[in-house]
Design a protein around this motif. Structure first.
Motif, short mmCIF file in Angstrom:
data_model
loop_
_atom_site.label_atom_id
_atom_site.label_comp_id
_atom_site.label_asym_id
_atom_site.label_seq_id
_atom_site.Cartn_x
_atom_site.Cartn_y
_atom_site.Cartn_z
N LYS A 223 -8.74 -1.85 -5.00
CA LYS A 223 -9.80 -3.06 -4.55
C LYS A 223 -8.75 -3.92 -3.70
O LYS A 223 -9.30 -4.53 -2.82
CB LYS A 223 -10.35 -3.50 -5.62
N SER B 117 -6.36 -5.02 3.52
CA SER B 117 -6.57 -4.22 4.67
C SER B 117 -7.74 -4.84 5.62
O SER B 117 -7.83 -4.84 7.02
CB SER B 117 -6.77 -2.49 4.63
N GLY B 118 -8.58 -5.43 4.86
CA GLY B 118 -9.96 -6.00 5.57
C GLY B 118 -9.38 -7.22 6.31
O GLY B 118 -9.67 -7.58 7.50
N TRP C 88 -10.78 4.59 7.81
CA TRP C 88 -9.91 4.60 6.57
C TRP C 88 -10.53 5.39 5.46
O TRP C 88 -9.67 6.14 4.93
CB TRP C 88 -9.34 3.19 6.00
N GLU C 89 -11.85 5.12 5.27
CA GLU C 89 -12.31 6.13 4.13
C GLU C 89 -12.44 7.36 4.47
O GLU C 89 -12.34 8.32 3.74
CB GLU C 89 -13.65 5.53 3.98
N ALA D 178 -12.04 -0.19 8.45
CA ALA D 178 -12.44 0.45 7.04
C ALA D 178 -13.19 1.91 7.05
O ALA D 178 -12.98 2.59 6.10
CB ALA D 178 -13.53 -0.49 6.44
N HIS E 120 -7.72 -2.64 -0.52
CA HIS E 120 -9.01 -2.88 0.52
C HIS E 120 -9.12 -4.38 0.99
O HIS E 120 -9.32 -4.31 2.31
CB HIS E 120 -10.16 -2.22 -0.15
N THR E 121 -9.01 -5.03 0.21
CA THR E 121 -9.24 -6.55 0.58
C THR E 121 -8.04 -6.98 1.54
O THR E 121 -8.58 -7.58 2.55
CB THR E 121 -9.16 -7.27 -0.74
N SER F 222 0.79 -1.08 0.11
CA SER F 222 -0.02 -0.14 0.07
C SER F 222 0.78 1.42 0.01
O SER F 222 0.62 2.20 -0.70
CB SER F 222 -0.79 0.05 1.06
N SER G 83 -12.98 -5.01 11.97
CA SER G 83 -12.50 -4.60 10.59
C SER G 83 -13.33 -3.60 9.95
O SER G 83 -12.86 -2.72 9.01
CB SER G 83 -12.66 -5.92 9.85
N MET G 84 -14.59 -3.59 10.16
CA MET G 84 -15.52 -2.49 9.56
C MET G 84 -15.19 -1.08 10.16
O MET G 84 -15.35 0.00 9.60
CB MET G 84 -16.83 -2.88 9.78
N GLY H 125 -7.49 -6.27 9.31
CA GLY H 125 -8.42 -5.75 10.11
C GLY H 125 -8.78 -7.10 11.11
O GLY H 125 -9.36 -6.75 12.47
#
Length: 146
Positions: free
Chosen positions: A63, A69-70, A113-114, A110, A66-67, A45, A106-107, A73
Motif C-alpha cells: 500500500k 507510485s501514485g 502497473w496492475e 496505476a 502504491h501511494t 520498491s 496517474s490512473m 504519477g
C-alpha cells in the motif's frame, strides 16, 4: 553471494539513473523534488521491496508503494502537461486542466502497473506481495477425507 542477487542489485542501481537519463533525453532542467521522489520509489520498491523482500515482511508495504507510485504519477502528469503546452509556462486558468491531466496520467500508470503485476503472476507463477494470491488456479481438495 548468489549471482542472481548480484544481478538484482546491479539492476537496482541502474534503475536509479532513470530520472537523469529522462531529463537529458528531453533536455529538461533538473527538478530535485522529482528526483527525490523517483529515487525513493525506485529504491524502496525494487531494492528494498523485491531484492530484500520487504513485501513479505513489512505489513502494508504494498500500500505504501502504491501511494508513492501514485504521487510519482501525478508529478509525471504535470511534467507531461508542461511538455505538451506551447508556451511551457503555467497560468492560473491552466490549473484545472493540469489537475485533470496529472490525475489521468496517474490512473493510467496505476492501471498498467496492475495489469503488469497480474501478467507477472500469471506467467511466472509468482507474486511480489505477501497478501496477494497467485493469479493461476491452485488445486484444492474437495473432500476432507482425501
Amino acid at each position: 553471494m548468489d549471482n542472481s542477487i548480484m544481478q538484482h542489485w546491479a539492476l537496482g542501481i541502474l534503475l536509479l539513473l532513470l530520472p537523469t537519463v529522462f531529463e537529458r533525453a528531453y533536455n529538461l532542467s533538473p527538478v530535485y523534488q522529482f528526483h527525490f521522489l523517483a529515487y525513493c520509489f525506485l529504491f524502496f520498491s525494487y531494492v528494498i521491496g523485491l531484492v530484500m523482500q520487504a513485501y513479505h515482511f513489512i505489513p502494508l508495504y504494498d500500500k505504501i508503494m502504491h501511494t508513492l507510485s501514485g504521487t510519482l504519477g501525478m508529478f509525471l502528469g504535470v511534467l507531461l502537461f508542461y511538455l505538451c503546452k506551447d508556451k511551457q509556462e503555467f497560468q492560473k486558468q491552466d490549473y484545472p486542466l493540469v489537475a485533470i491531466t496529472s490525475f489521468s496520467v496517474s490512473m493510467a500508470i496505476a492501471g498498467l502497473w496492475e495489469i503488469g503485476e497480474y501478467l507477472i503472476s500469471l506467467f511466472f507463477l509468482a507474486t511480489h506481495s505477501a497478501s496477494q494470491k497467485p493469479a493461476y488456479p491452485t488445486p484444492c481438495r474437495t473432500s476432507s477425507y482425501a
